[in-house]
Design a protein around this motif. Structure first.
Motif, mmCIF file in Angstrom:
data_model
loop_
_atom_site.group_PDB
_atom_site.id
_atom_site.type_symbol
_atom_site.label_atom_id
_atom_site.label_comp_id
_atom_site.label_asym_id
_atom_site.label_seq_id
_atom_site.Cartn_x
_atom_site.Cartn_y
_atom_site.Cartn_z
ATOM 1 N N ALA A 1 48.151 52.493 62.537
ATOM 2 C CA ALA A 1 48.977 51.586 62.625
ATOM 3 C C ALA A 1 48.467 50.557 62.014
ATOM 4 C CB ALA A 1 50.027 51.052 63.130
ATOM 5 N N GLY B 1 54.088 53.655 55.378
ATOM 6 C CA GLY B 1 54.892 54.637 55.930
ATOM 7 C C GLY B 1 54.596 55.635 55.640
ATOM 8 N N ALA C 1 49.507 63.387 56.094
ATOM 9 C CA ALA C 1 50.657 63.353 55.225
ATOM 10 C C ALA C 1 49.948 62.992 53.440
ATOM 11 C CB ALA C 1 50.884 62.041 55.543
ATOM 12 N N TYR D 1 48.244 65.358 66.779
ATOM 13 C CA TYR D 1 48.514 66.378 67.252
ATOM 14 C C TYR D 1 48.158 66.511 69.000
ATOM 15 C CZ TYR D 1 46.924 71.272 69.235
ATOM 16 O OH TYR D 1 47.333 72.379 69.626
HETATM 17 P P1 ADP Z 1 43.989 61.021 61.415
HETATM 18 O O1 ADP Z 1 45.233 59.704 61.017
HETATM 19 O O2 ADP Z 1 42.696 61.123 61.757
HETATM 20 O O3 ADP Z 1 44.795 61.576 60.175
HETATM 21 P P2 ADP Z 1 46.406 61.963 62.868
HETATM 22 O O4 ADP Z 1 47.346 63.199 63.574
HETATM 23 O O5 ADP Z 1 46.135 60.605 63.608
HETATM 24 O O6 ADP Z 1 45.071 61.505 62.042
HETATM 25 O O7 ADP Z 1 48.161 61.505 61.789
HETATM 26 C C1 ADP Z 1 48.139 62.534 60.841
HETATM 27 C C2 ADP Z 1 48.713 61.993 59.889
HETATM 28 O O8 ADP Z 1 49.766 60.773 59.688
HETATM 29 C C3 ADP Z 1 47.818 60.656 58.878
HETATM 30 O O9 ADP Z 1 46.652 61.837 58.495
HETATM 31 C C4 ADP Z 1 48.620 60.463 57.891
HETATM 32 O O10 ADP Z 1 48.797 60.815 56.659
HETATM 33 C C5 ADP Z 1 49.919 59.973 59.059
HETATM 34 N N1 ADP Z 1 50.043 58.240 59.406
HETATM 35 C C6 ADP Z 1 49.493 58.363 61.284
HETATM 36 N N2 ADP Z 1 50.096 57.472 61.600
HETATM 37 C C7 ADP Z 1 50.581 56.807 60.072
HETATM 38 C C8 ADP Z 1 50.809 55.647 60.123
HETATM 39 N N3 ADP Z 1 50.712 54.866 61.363
HETATM 40 N N4 ADP Z 1 51.637 55.262 58.982
HETATM 41 C C9 ADP Z 1 51.350 56.400 57.699
HETATM 42 N N5 ADP Z 1 51.174 57.466 58.466
HETATM 43 C C10 ADP Z 1 50.454 57.276 59.416
#
Ligand code: ADP
Length: 369
Positions: free
Chosen positions: A269, A300, A316, A331
């Motif tokens: 976040a 977002g 993303a 995951y």
């Molecule tokens: P990381 O942050 O290490 O890439 P995560 O598994 O925690 O891996 O998150 C996967 C993906 O989800 C992130 O790469 C990001 O693109 C998206 N994501 C996660 N949390 C958020 C958030 N709060 N706001 C926007 N995108 C997010």
């Protein structure tokens, strides 16, 4: 929604053209898939050539037996119980199974089992259609082994590096060399980040091997949320972490692992909302479920990526690029919540922010544990 199974009695009888077409479909299916038909008790009535070829048993050795012949003892009893519960309920089961061929070698099959129902909706036969995924599984295994070994080897020198850095920081502080001490403190923070990335990689391999252990205990979720926020606030200078709500009941689970999920939500976040100044963490009780949500006002995530971000190594397109990370935190979080019989979700719109949440069953005050 469970998939609809096949009910012959809802279909009109095939005419000659239909039969011809069915014959072609069967021919095409036999070229591409491993097919078996069993009766309602699981006794094999039919296998195609591909089944014979991959299992290395002759057709005669298979007909009249159950699939126990090719059981590799890899999956726990509950796995097959789930298969049976699903198909006996008249639903389609899908999954990946490791089987053992007659010569003792193993093969993996992607499997779909469809029940054929009688006029009263009771399964009378099961049709299993499988495809060979052994190569893919072997490659996945090699990759997991590699990640496991490398992460493990990285951890030892990093831990000792961390020790030396902390020792030097204290020494500089004693000698009132503030600037050097500050650099070392920054170094220490970076090492902590590296160690946590490596921990994520190790958790993934442990999870694949079924070695992600859980220490179950009764714990207070309100306290866990408060402690996690307090410790993350220490290294968080741009965002205020706002805590809201509380629940009345205790939870039963692995306190540290649930804390890991919450830490991951909050770190994401703050990471993905660099322009915002606050993150809201809310705890609420909805009947017998505790809900924890973390809301940010950042970039977002596009709706078509909501499901994918819980897959391993997925980042993303919009939010992942340009920010450090491996795409493993969510995951692992999803695996942890799933193992606690809970649910995990995301609610997000691009440009506005995201709410990540999980729910877990609470224990009632009087419940015997
Ligand atoms: P990381 O942050 O290490 O890439 P995560 O598994 O925690 O891996 O998150 C996967 C993906 O989800 C992130 O790469 C990001 O693109 C998206 N994501 C996660 N949390 C958020 C958030 N709060 N706001 C926007 N995108 C997010």
């Amino acid at each position: 929604m469970p998939q609809q199974s096949l009910n012959w009695f809802n279909h009109s009888l095939p005419n000659n053209d239909d039969l011809k077409e069915l014959k072609y479909i069967k021919y095409a299916l036999d070229q591409s898939a491993i097919v078996a038909i069993t009766d309602k008790s699981g006794m094999i009535e039919y296998v195609n050539d591909k089944f014979v070829e991959i299992s290395k048993y002759s057709r005669e050795e298979l007909i009249g037996k159950t699939h126990r012949v090719i059981n590799s003892k890899f999956h726990p009893k509950e796995f097959f119980k789930d298969v049976w519960d699903t198909i006996l309920d008249g639903n389609v089961w899908r999954g990946e199974i490791r089987n053992r061929a007659k010569d003792g070698s193993y093969y993996w099959v992607d499997t779909t089992i469809t029940p054929v129902l009688d006029e009263s909706g009771i399964p009378k036969k099961f049709i299993a259609i499988r495809s060979d995924i052994t190569k893919r599984k072997e490659l996945e295994q090699q990759k997991d082994d590699f990640i496991g070994i490398v992460s493990h080897e990285f951890k030892t020198p990093l831990t000792s590096l961390k020790g030396y850095v902390q020792f030097l920081e204290k020494r500089f502080l004693k000698q009132k060399e503030q600037v050097s001490a500050e650099y070392l403190s920054k170094m220490d923070n970076q090492i902590t980040k590296l160690v946590s990335l490596i921990e994520d990689l190790l958790d993934v391999t442990r999870n694949e091997l079924g070695e992600l252990h859980y220490n179950l205990e009764v714990f207070d979720l309100n306290e866990l949320v408060r402690d996690t926020i307090e410790s993350l606030s220490l290294s968080e200078s741009n965002h205020t972490l706002v805590r809201q709500g509380k629940i009345d009941n205790q939870l039963f689970g692995d306190r540290d692992r649930i804390g890991q999920v919450l830490t991951n939500f909050i770190s994401n976040a703050t990471k993905y909302s660099p322009e915002a100044d606050r993150v809201i963490i809310e705890v609420a009780q909805k009947e017998k479920q505790a809900h924890v949500t973390v809301t940010d006002f950042g970039m977002g995530i596009a709706s078509e990526e909501h499901e994918k971000i819980f897959q391993r190594f997925y980042r993303a397109k919009g939010s992942g690029i340009g920010y450090p990370g491996l795409g493993l935190g969510l995951y692992i979080s999803a695996e942890i919540i799933r193992r606690h019989n809970g649910e995990i979700w995301v609610d997000s719109s691009e440009g506005k922010g995201s709410t990540f949440g999980f729910s877990l069953p609470v224990i009632s005050q009087t419940e015997d544990i």
